[in-house]
Design an enzyme around this catalytic site. Structure first.
Site, mmCIF file in Angstrom:
data_model
loop_
_atom_site.group_PDB
_atom_site.id
_atom_site.type_symbol
_atom_site.label_atom_id
_atom_site.label_comp_id
_atom_site.label_asym_id
_atom_site.label_seq_id
_atom_site.Cartn_x
_atom_site.Cartn_y
_atom_site.Cartn_z
ATOM 1 N N ARG A 296 44.958 49.709 43.068
ATOM 2 C CA ARG A 296 43.497 49.957 42.591
ATOM 3 C C ARG A 296 43.612 51.231 41.569
ATOM 4 O O ARG A 296 42.362 51.849 41.145
ATOM 5 C CB ARG A 296 43.176 50.176 43.607
ATOM 6 C CG ARG A 296 42.300 49.192 44.586
ATOM 7 C CD ARG A 296 41.518 47.905 44.470
ATOM 8 N NE ARG A 296 40.347 48.464 44.008
ATOM 9 C CZ ARG A 296 39.430 47.790 44.235
ATOM 10 N NH1 ARG A 296 39.367 46.492 43.854
ATOM 11 N NH2 ARG A 296 38.400 47.616 43.803
ATOM 12 N N THR B 6 35.759 49.713 38.927
ATOM 13 C CA THR B 6 34.993 48.462 38.874
ATOM 14 C C THR B 6 34.223 47.988 36.952
ATOM 15 O O THR B 6 35.221 47.260 37.059
ATOM 16 C CB THR B 6 34.166 48.267 39.810
ATOM 17 O OG1 THR B 6 34.866 48.213 40.844
ATOM 18 C CG2 THR B 6 33.502 46.779 39.809
ATOM 19 N N PHE C 198 25.600 39.197 41.397
ATOM 20 C CA PHE C 198 26.472 38.785 40.583
ATOM 21 C C PHE C 198 27.152 37.678 40.803
ATOM 22 O O PHE C 198 28.122 38.197 40.410
ATOM 23 C CB PHE C 198 27.427 40.337 40.373
ATOM 24 C CG PHE C 198 28.139 40.939 41.661
ATOM 25 C CD1 PHE C 198 29.079 40.851 41.728
ATOM 26 C CD2 PHE C 198 27.081 42.269 42.178
ATOM 27 C CE1 PHE C 198 29.769 40.754 42.533
ATOM 28 C CE2 PHE C 198 28.056 42.562 43.275
ATOM 29 C CZ PHE C 198 29.233 42.435 43.546
ATOM 30 N N LYS D 198 42.028 38.592 34.092
ATOM 31 C CA LYS D 198 41.040 37.259 34.400
ATOM 32 C C LYS D 198 40.790 37.030 32.631
ATOM 33 O O LYS D 198 41.509 37.569 31.763
ATOM 34 C CB LYS D 198 39.778 38.649 34.686
ATOM 35 C CG LYS D 198 39.688 39.228 36.016
ATOM 36 C CD LYS D 198 37.981 39.644 36.317
ATOM 37 C CE LYS D 198 38.345 40.176 38.241
ATOM 38 N NZ LYS D 198 37.157 41.313 37.732
ATOM 39 N N GLU E 278 44.104 36.388 49.566
ATOM 40 C CA GLU E 278 43.896 36.255 47.809
ATOM 41 C C GLU E 278 45.409 35.428 47.939
ATOM 42 O O GLU E 278 45.206 34.605 46.967
ATOM 43 C CB GLU E 278 43.615 37.045 47.507
ATOM 44 C CG GLU E 278 41.953 37.417 48.121
ATOM 45 C CD GLU E 278 41.763 38.705 47.081
ATOM 46 O OE1 GLU E 278 42.764 39.611 46.433
ATOM 47 O OE2 GLU E 278 40.731 38.872 47.157
ATOM 48 N N ARG F 216 40.576 49.090 32.890
ATOM 49 C CA ARG F 216 39.907 49.541 32.904
ATOM 50 C C ARG F 216 39.265 50.350 31.631
ATOM 51 O O ARG F 216 38.270 50.319 31.612
ATOM 52 C CB ARG F 216 39.197 49.145 34.180
ATOM 53 C CG ARG F 216 39.365 47.601 35.253
ATOM 54 C CD ARG F 216 38.768 47.719 36.022
ATOM 55 N NE ARG F 216 38.649 46.487 36.893
ATOM 56 C CZ ARG F 216 38.393 46.436 37.718
ATOM 57 N NH1 ARG F 216 37.674 47.457 38.999
ATOM 58 N NH2 ARG F 216 38.454 45.714 38.693
ATOM 59 N N ASN G 197 35.381 43.155 33.451
ATOM 60 C CA ASN G 197 36.446 44.060 32.728
ATOM 61 C C ASN G 197 37.991 43.734 33.610
ATOM 62 O O ASN G 197 39.021 45.060 34.002
ATOM 63 C CB ASN G 197 36.154 45.158 34.718
ATOM 64 C CG ASN G 197 36.381 43.955 36.010
ATOM 65 O OD1 ASN G 197 36.553 43.184 35.836
ATOM 66 N ND2 ASN G 197 35.366 44.658 37.068
ATOM 67 N N TYR H 295 35.918 34.980 45.659
ATOM 68 C CA TYR H 295 34.650 35.744 45.786
ATOM 69 C C TYR H 295 34.232 35.644 46.906
ATOM 70 O O TYR H 295 32.965 36.077 46.828
ATOM 71 C CB TYR H 295 33.967 36.140 44.352
ATOM 72 C CG TYR H 295 34.922 36.923 43.221
ATOM 73 C CD1 TYR H 295 35.130 38.123 43.801
ATOM 74 C CD2 TYR H 295 35.466 36.226 42.076
ATOM 75 C CE1 TYR H 295 35.966 39.095 42.371
ATOM 76 C CE2 TYR H 295 35.914 37.528 40.990
ATOM 77 C CZ TYR H 295 36.262 38.450 41.182
ATOM 78 O OH TYR H 295 36.719 39.406 40.472
ATOM 79 N N HIS I 36 41.313 41.628 38.341
ATOM 80 C CA HIS I 36 41.088 41.657 39.524
ATOM 81 C C HIS I 36 42.461 42.249 40.740
ATOM 82 O O HIS I 36 43.973 42.071 39.855
ATOM 83 C CB HIS I 36 41.117 40.293 40.008
ATOM 84 C CG HIS I 36 40.758 40.588 41.702
ATOM 85 N ND1 HIS I 36 40.508 40.811 42.536
ATOM 86 C CD2 HIS I 36 42.050 39.743 42.672
ATOM 87 C CE1 HIS I 36 40.155 40.561 44.141
ATOM 88 N NE2 HIS I 36 41.055 40.412 43.649
HETATM 89 P P1 IDP Z 1 36.253 45.188 41.888
HETATM 90 O O1 IDP Z 1 36.713 44.084 41.528
HETATM 91 O O2 IDP Z 1 36.480 46.529 41.687
HETATM 92 O O3 IDP Z 1 37.068 45.114 43.661
HETATM 93 P P2 IDP Z 1 33.968 44.171 43.535
HETATM 94 O O4 IDP Z 1 32.678 45.166 44.163
HETATM 95 O O5 IDP Z 1 35.255 43.835 44.450
HETATM 96 O O6 IDP Z 1 34.828 44.845 42.693
HETATM 97 O O7 IDP Z 1 32.856 43.050 42.332
HETATM 98 C C1 IDP Z 1 34.119 41.818 41.723
HETATM 99 C C2 IDP Z 1 33.592 41.576 40.773
HETATM 100 O O8 IDP Z 1 32.453 41.844 40.898
HETATM 101 C C3 IDP Z 1 34.331 42.621 39.976
HETATM 102 O O9 IDP Z 1 35.566 43.211 38.981
HETATM 103 C C4 IDP Z 1 33.294 42.906 38.511
HETATM 104 O O10 IDP Z 1 34.002 41.651 37.847
HETATM 105 C C5 IDP Z 1 32.228 41.674 39.231
HETATM 106 N N1 IDP Z 1 31.108 42.419 39.648
HETATM 107 C C6 IDP Z 1 31.050 43.766 41.001
HETATM 108 N N2 IDP Z 1 29.901 43.847 40.845
HETATM 109 C C7 IDP Z 1 29.167 43.526 39.169
HETATM 110 C C8 IDP Z 1 27.718 43.565 38.838
HETATM 111 O O11 IDP Z 1 27.146 44.816 39.225
HETATM 112 N N3 IDP Z 1 27.285 43.183 37.750
HETATM 113 C C9 IDP Z 1 27.717 42.182 37.079
HETATM 114 N N4 IDP Z 1 29.439 42.073 37.536
HETATM 115 C C10 IDP Z 1 30.232 42.575 38.574
HETATM 116 MG MG MG Z 2 37.109 44.285 44.821
#
Ligand code: IDP
Ligand code: MG
Length: 154
Positions: free
Chosen positions: A87, A93, A59, A11, A128, A104, A114, A51, A117
């Site tokens: 993963r 996350t 978010f 990212k 994707e 991470r 973070n 997304y 992806h």
């Molecule tokens: P992942 O990337 O571990 O699969 P997801 O739940 O799919 O996590 O969320 C997608 C992305 O959205 C995360 O990687 C992060 O960048 C962002 N994100 C998720 N939850 C939050 C939040 O509560 N606050 C801010 N950003 C968030």
């Molecule tokens: Mg995800």
């Protein structure tokens, strides 16, 4: 064997923080095979599609803005079981919750920023990968040390 593919994105913060090499090295050393890669500026509309499953969550707008804020490295990696393994290498996350030793966990203290992806299921990987790559951009080839990487003794 080794047919599963996953979409991995370094990212914008990963690129800006000079961590692309470090992150790619982890996947290479694990033994995944790189089958496609593109350094690109992800548009806001593409980030919205990417997304889309999070549409309506608090978010959503923030993560769309983040993913499209600066260039990213989009890749497809292949290995048997690569989705779950990637993963694990990525970690939880939120950077401040991710275990040390993960990407991470080692390099992020943030919630939303973070670094990486990775697809979370075969269905999302297929969707994707299709967002970023045409079929002919996925390069099929053999790793010469495949017998050592994926060796079996049973
Ligand atoms: P992942 O990337 O571990 O699969 P997801 O739940 O799919 O996590 O969320 C997608 C992305 O959205 C995360 O990687 C992060 O960048 C962002 N994100 C998720 N939850 C939050 C939040 O509560 N606050 C801010 N950003 C968030
Ligand atoms: Mg995800």
């Amino acid at each position: 064997m080794a047919e599963e593919k996953t979409l991995i994105i370094i990212k914008p913060d990963g690129i800006q923080r000079h961590l692309a090499g470090e992150i790619i090295t982890r996947f290479e050393k694990k033994g995944f095979k790189l089958v496609a890669a593109k350094f690109m500026q992800i548009s806001e509309s593409l980030a919205r599609k990417h997304y889309g499953v999070h549409k309506g969550k608090p978010f959503f707008e923030g993560v769309v803005k983040y993913l499209s804020s600066s260039p990213a490295m989009v890749m497809v990696w292949q290995a048997d079981g690569v989705i779950a393994m990637a993963r694990k290498l990525m970690g939880a996350t939120f950077g401040y919750e991710a275990q040390g030793g993960t990407i991470r966990g080692d390099f992020s203290c943030s919630r939303g920023y973070n670094l990486i992806h990775g697809s979370d299921s075969p269905e999302s990987a297929e969707f994707e990968i299709g967002l970023y790559f045409k079929g002919e951009e996925i390069v099929e080839y053999k790793l010469s040390d495949e017998c050592w990487l994926y060796g079996q003794n049973d």
